[in-house]
Design a protein around this motif. Sequence first.
Motif, PDB file in Angstrom:
ATOM      1  N   LYS A  43       0.742  -1.172  -0.003  1.00  0.00           N
ATOM      2  CA  LYS A  43      -0.126   0.057  -0.079  1.00  0.00           C
ATOM      3  C   LYS A  43       0.969   1.101   0.149  1.00  0.00           C
ATOM      4  N   GLU A  44       0.329   2.319  -0.346  1.00  0.00           N
ATOM      5  CA  GLU A  44       1.004   3.694  -0.488  1.00  0.00           C
ATOM      6  C   GLU A  44       1.125   4.243   1.209  1.00  0.00           C
ATOM      7  N   ARG A  45       2.132   4.972   1.165  1.00  0.00           N
ATOM      8  CA  ARG A  45       2.418   5.680   2.650  1.00  0.00           C
ATOM      9  C   ARG A  45       1.204   6.676   2.896  1.00  0.00           C
ATOM     10  N   GLU A  46       0.438   6.682   4.136  1.00  0.00           N
ATOM     11  CA  GLU A  46      -0.547   7.340   4.574  1.00  0.00           C
ATOM     12  C   GLU A  46      -0.050   8.145   5.718  1.00  0.00           C
ATOM     13  N   LEU A  47      -0.996   9.238   5.904  1.00  0.00           N
ATOM     14  CA  LEU A  47      -0.767  10.201   6.971  1.00  0.00           C
ATOM     15  C   LEU A  47      -1.587   9.421   8.265  1.00  0.00           C
ATOM     16  N   VAL A  48      -1.038   9.450   9.331  1.00  0.00           N
ATOM     17  CA  VAL A  48      -1.738   9.075  10.524  1.00  0.00           C
ATOM     18  C   VAL A  48      -2.179  10.222  11.231  1.00  0.00           C
ATOM     19  N   ALA A  49      -1.111  10.982  11.743  1.00  0.00           N
ATOM     20  CA  ALA A  49      -1.704  12.386  12.421  1.00  0.00           C
ATOM     21  C   ALA A  49      -0.397  13.177  12.389  1.00  0.00           C
ATOM     22  N   ASN A  58      -4.114  16.836  14.397  1.00  0.00           N
ATOM     23  CA  ASN A  58      -5.166  16.361  13.063  1.00  0.00           C
ATOM     24  C   ASN A  58      -4.677  14.945  12.809  1.00  0.00           C
ATOM     25  N   TYR A  59      -5.857  14.363  12.715  1.00  0.00           N
ATOM     26  CA  TYR A  59      -5.750  12.709  12.598  1.00  0.00           C
ATOM     27  C   TYR A  59      -6.539  12.429  11.450  1.00  0.00           C
ATOM     28  N   ALA A  60      -6.016  11.204  10.651  1.00  0.00           N
ATOM     29  CA  ALA A  60      -6.794  10.564   9.862  1.00  0.00           C
ATOM     30  C   ALA A  60      -7.863   9.995  10.390  1.00  0.00           C
ATOM     31  N   ALA A  61      -9.050   9.899   9.291  1.00  0.00           N
ATOM     32  CA  ALA A  61     -10.381   9.357  10.034  1.00  0.00           C
ATOM     33  C   ALA A  61     -10.213   8.209  10.682  1.00  0.00           C
ATOM     34  N   PHE A  62      -9.299   7.348  10.146  1.00  0.00           N
ATOM     35  CA  PHE A  62      -9.532   5.764  10.699  1.00  0.00           C
ATOM     36  C   PHE A  62      -8.847   5.652  12.067  1.00  0.00           C
ATOM     37  N   VAL A  63      -8.058   6.673  12.524  1.00  0.00           N
ATOM     38  CA  VAL A  63      -7.497   6.699  13.829  1.00  0.00           C
ATOM     39  C   VAL A  63      -8.153   7.398  14.680  1.00  0.00           C
ATOM     40  N   LYS A  64      -8.862   8.393  14.327  1.00  0.00           N
ATOM     41  CA  LYS A  64      -9.674   9.264  15.432  1.00  0.00           C
ATOM     42  C   LYS A  64     -10.375   8.461  16.626  1.00  0.00           C
ATOM     43  N   GLY A  65      -9.919   8.969  17.895  1.00  0.00           N
ATOM     44  CA  GLY A  65     -10.833   8.383  19.035  1.00  0.00           C
ATOM     45  C   GLY A  65      -9.730   7.122  19.595  1.00  0.00           C
ATOM     46  N   ARG A  66      -8.820   6.512  18.600  1.00  0.00           N
ATOM     47  CA  ARG A  66      -7.999   5.630  19.171  1.00  0.00           C
ATOM     48  C   ARG A  66      -6.531   5.916  19.517  1.00  0.00           C
ATOM     49  N   SER A  70       1.454  13.771  20.391  1.00  0.00           N
ATOM     50  CA  SER A  70       1.698  14.638  21.224  1.00  0.00           C
ATOM     51  C   SER A  70       3.298  14.759  21.052  1.00  0.00           C
ATOM     52  N   ARG A  71       3.564  15.897  21.648  1.00  0.00           N
ATOM     53  CA  ARG A  71       5.203  16.325  21.447  1.00  0.00           C
ATOM     54  C   ARG A  71       5.741  16.896  22.691  1.00  0.00           C
ATOM     55  N   ASP A  72       6.837  16.766  22.733  1.00  0.00           N
ATOM     56  CA  ASP A  72       7.892  17.682  23.729  1.00  0.00           C
ATOM     57  C   ASP A  72       8.872  18.416  23.154  1.00  0.00           C
ATOM     58  N   ASN A  73       8.555  19.699  22.917  1.00  0.00           N
ATOM     59  CA  ASN A  73       9.206  20.600  22.101  1.00  0.00           C
ATOM     60  C   ASN A  73      10.787  20.711  22.843  1.00  0.00           C
ATOM     61  N   ALA A  74      10.750  20.892  24.091  1.00  0.00           N
ATOM     62  CA  ALA A  74      12.142  20.749  24.889  1.00  0.00           C
ATOM     63  C   ALA A  74      13.215  19.654  24.470  1.00  0.00           C
ATOM     64  N   LYS A  75      12.367  18.544  24.165  1.00  0.00           N
ATOM     65  CA  LYS A  75      13.204  17.100  23.658  1.00  0.00           C
ATOM     66  C   LYS A  75      13.160  16.964  22.323  1.00  0.00           C
ATOM     67  N   ASN A  76      12.535  17.648  21.296  1.00  0.00           N
ATOM     68  CA  ASN A  76      12.331  17.542  20.001  1.00  0.00           C
ATOM     69  C   ASN A  76      11.870  16.072  19.675  1.00  0.00           C
ATOM     70  N   THR A  77      10.992  15.717  20.722  1.00  0.00           N
ATOM     71  CA  THR A  77      10.217  14.522  20.415  1.00  0.00           C
ATOM     72  C   THR A  77       8.838  14.535  20.114  1.00  0.00           C
ATOM     73  N   VAL A  78       8.461  13.527  19.100  1.00  0.00           N
ATOM     74  CA  VAL A  78       6.946  13.489  19.074  1.00  0.00           C
ATOM     75  C   VAL A  78       6.650  12.193  19.351  1.00  0.00           C
ATOM     76  N   TYR A  79       5.406  11.869  20.074  1.00  0.00           N
ATOM     77  CA  TYR A  79       4.884  10.728  20.521  1.00  0.00           C
ATOM     78  C   TYR A  79       3.554  10.323  19.792  1.00  0.00           C
ATOM     79  N   LEU A  80       3.220   8.751  19.469  1.00  0.00           N
ATOM     80  CA  LEU A  80       1.927   8.446  19.172  1.00  0.00           C
ATOM     81  C   LEU A  80       1.617   7.472  20.082  1.00  0.00           C
ATOM     82  N   GLN A  81       0.529   7.605  20.750  1.00  0.00           N
ATOM     83  CA  GLN A  81       0.020   6.798  21.745  1.00  0.00           C
ATOM     84  C   GLN A  81      -1.347   5.993  20.919  1.00  0.00           C
ATOM     85  N   MET A  82      -1.117   4.537  20.859  1.00  0.00           N
ATOM     86  CA  MET A  82      -2.020   3.687  19.897  1.00  0.00           C
ATOM     87  C   MET A  82      -2.776   2.868  20.868  1.00  0.00           C
ATOM     88  N   ASN A  83      -4.128   3.270  21.069  1.00  0.00           N
ATOM     89  CA  ASN A  83      -4.902   2.188  21.671  1.00  0.00           C
ATOM     90  C   ASN A  83      -5.975   1.510  20.810  1.00  0.00           C
TER      91      ASN A  83
END
Length: 125
Positions: A43-49, A58-66, A70-83
Amino acid sequence: QVQLVESGGGLVQPGGSLRLSCVASGTIFRIDDMGWYRQAPGKERELVAFITSGGNRNYAAFVKGRFTVSRDNAKNTVYLQMNSLKPEDTAVYYCNAEVFTNFQEWRSGLAEIYWGQGTPVTVSS
């Protein structure tokens, strides 16, 4: 100049959770948007969030609510919590970031986009 390194992928059962992290390092003046994409086999690469430097999400429709980005600008880090993961969430997950490496780039708005190497997520029983 700039490296993005993801971590946190792995094998999880349907309904389970994972938390992905992505750290940016190198010559960084400022980071604008940071985001997560995924690519499943065949499959093609797709945006998640994605999340802006100001914290707008901003979220893709298929992951909203799940999923939660988030990000920590001081640490230059982005997170993705997937439930509530589903087998169809199985993919390689990539982070990306719009990076200004110096003041001149930031003033002109000319960010460069960098990608991580990807971390695999497998959802299976």
